[in-house]
Motif scaffolding. Sequence first.
Motif, short mmCIF file in Angstrom:
data_model
loop_
_atom_site.label_atom_id
_atom_site.label_comp_id
_atom_site.label_asym_id
_atom_site.label_seq_id
_atom_site.Cartn_x
_atom_site.Cartn_y
_atom_site.Cartn_z
N PRO A 15 -94.64 63.88 6.04
CA PRO A 15 -94.83 62.42 6.00
C PRO A 15 -96.27 61.97 6.23
O PRO A 15 -96.73 61.02 5.61
CB PRO A 15 -93.90 61.89 7.10
CG PRO A 15 -92.84 62.94 7.22
CD PRO A 15 -93.53 64.25 6.93
N GLU A 16 -96.99 62.65 7.09
CA GLU A 16 -98.38 62.27 7.39
C GLU A 16 -99.28 62.37 6.16
O GLU A 16 -100.24 61.62 6.02
CB GLU A 16 -98.91 63.17 8.51
CG GLU A 16 -100.33 62.86 8.93
CD GLU A 16 -100.82 63.79 10.02
OE1 GLU A 16 -102.01 63.68 10.37
OE2 GLU A 16 -100.05 64.63 10.51
N PHE A 17 -98.99 63.31 5.26
CA PHE A 17 -99.84 63.55 4.08
C PHE A 17 -99.12 63.25 2.77
O PHE A 17 -99.60 63.64 1.70
CB PHE A 17 -100.33 65.00 4.07
CG PHE A 17 -101.08 65.39 5.30
CD1 PHE A 17 -102.35 64.87 5.54
CD2 PHE A 17 -100.54 66.25 6.22
CE1 PHE A 17 -103.05 65.22 6.68
CE2 PHE A 17 -101.23 66.61 7.37
CZ PHE A 17 -102.49 66.09 7.60
N ALA A 18 -97.97 62.60 2.82
CA ALA A 18 -97.16 62.35 1.63
C ALA A 18 -98.01 61.76 0.52
O ALA A 18 -98.88 60.93 0.78
CB ALA A 18 -96.00 61.44 1.96
N PRO A 19 -97.86 62.19 -0.69
CA PRO A 19 -96.84 63.10 -1.20
C PRO A 19 -97.23 64.58 -1.13
O PRO A 19 -96.66 65.41 -1.84
CB PRO A 19 -96.70 62.66 -2.66
CG PRO A 19 -98.09 62.27 -3.04
CD PRO A 19 -98.65 61.62 -1.78
N PHE A 20 -98.20 64.91 -0.31
CA PHE A 20 -98.68 66.29 -0.19
C PHE A 20 -98.13 66.94 1.07
O PHE A 20 -97.55 66.28 1.92
CB PHE A 20 -100.21 66.32 -0.20
CG PHE A 20 -100.79 65.61 -1.38
CD1 PHE A 20 -100.80 66.21 -2.63
CD2 PHE A 20 -101.30 64.34 -1.27
CE1 PHE A 20 -101.30 65.55 -3.74
CE2 PHE A 20 -101.82 63.67 -2.36
CZ PHE A 20 -101.82 64.28 -3.60
N CYS A 21 -98.37 68.24 1.20
CA CYS A 21 -97.90 68.97 2.40
C CYS A 21 -98.98 69.08 3.45
O CYS A 21 -98.70 69.38 4.60
CB CYS A 21 -97.43 70.36 1.99
SG CYS A 21 -98.76 71.43 1.45
N SER A 22 -100.25 68.86 3.07
CA SER A 22 -101.36 69.02 4.02
C SER A 22 -102.58 68.26 3.53
O SER A 22 -102.64 67.81 2.38
CB SER A 22 -101.72 70.50 4.13
OG SER A 22 -102.23 70.97 2.89
N GLN A 23 -103.57 68.15 4.41
CA GLN A 23 -104.83 67.51 4.04
C GLN A 23 -105.53 68.33 2.95
O GLN A 23 -106.15 67.77 2.06
CB GLN A 23 -105.74 67.39 5.26
CG GLN A 23 -107.05 66.66 4.97
CD GLN A 23 -106.83 65.21 4.59
OE1 GLN A 23 -106.13 64.49 5.29
NE2 GLN A 23 -107.42 64.78 3.49
N ARG A 24 -105.39 69.64 3.01
CA ARG A 24 -106.01 70.50 2.00
C ARG A 24 -105.51 70.17 0.60
O ARG A 24 -106.30 70.00 -0.33
CB ARG A 24 -105.73 71.98 2.31
CG ARG A 24 -106.34 72.91 1.28
CD ARG A 24 -105.74 74.32 1.36
NE ARG A 24 -106.13 75.10 0.22
CZ ARG A 24 -105.54 75.05 -0.98
NH1 ARG A 24 -104.52 74.27 -1.19
NH2 ARG A 24 -105.97 75.79 -1.97
N CYS A 25 -104.19 70.06 0.43
CA CYS A 25 -103.64 69.75 -0.89
C CYS A 25 -104.04 68.34 -1.34
O CYS A 25 -104.30 68.12 -2.52
CB CYS A 25 -102.13 69.92 -0.90
SG CYS A 25 -101.63 71.66 -0.94
#
Length: 61
Positions: A15-25
């Motif tokens: 949820p923190e980086f939605a729609p991604f899984c991490s800050q990197r993505c």
Amino acid sequence: MSAARCPICRKPTVPEFAPFCSQRCADVDLGRWFNERYAIPVEDDEDDEQPEARPPLSEED
């Protein structure tokens, strides 16, 4: 119902980086936009692309 997946690496989203899984993505995706790997398709109007008509040159010039 399956969990949403990161569009970059296909891991479950956070949820923190939605729609991604991490800050990197999220950064990878942003870099792709900056490097123009993604583009929004546009349809050009034919009227906008036509050059202006110029009068013919006279032979006296």
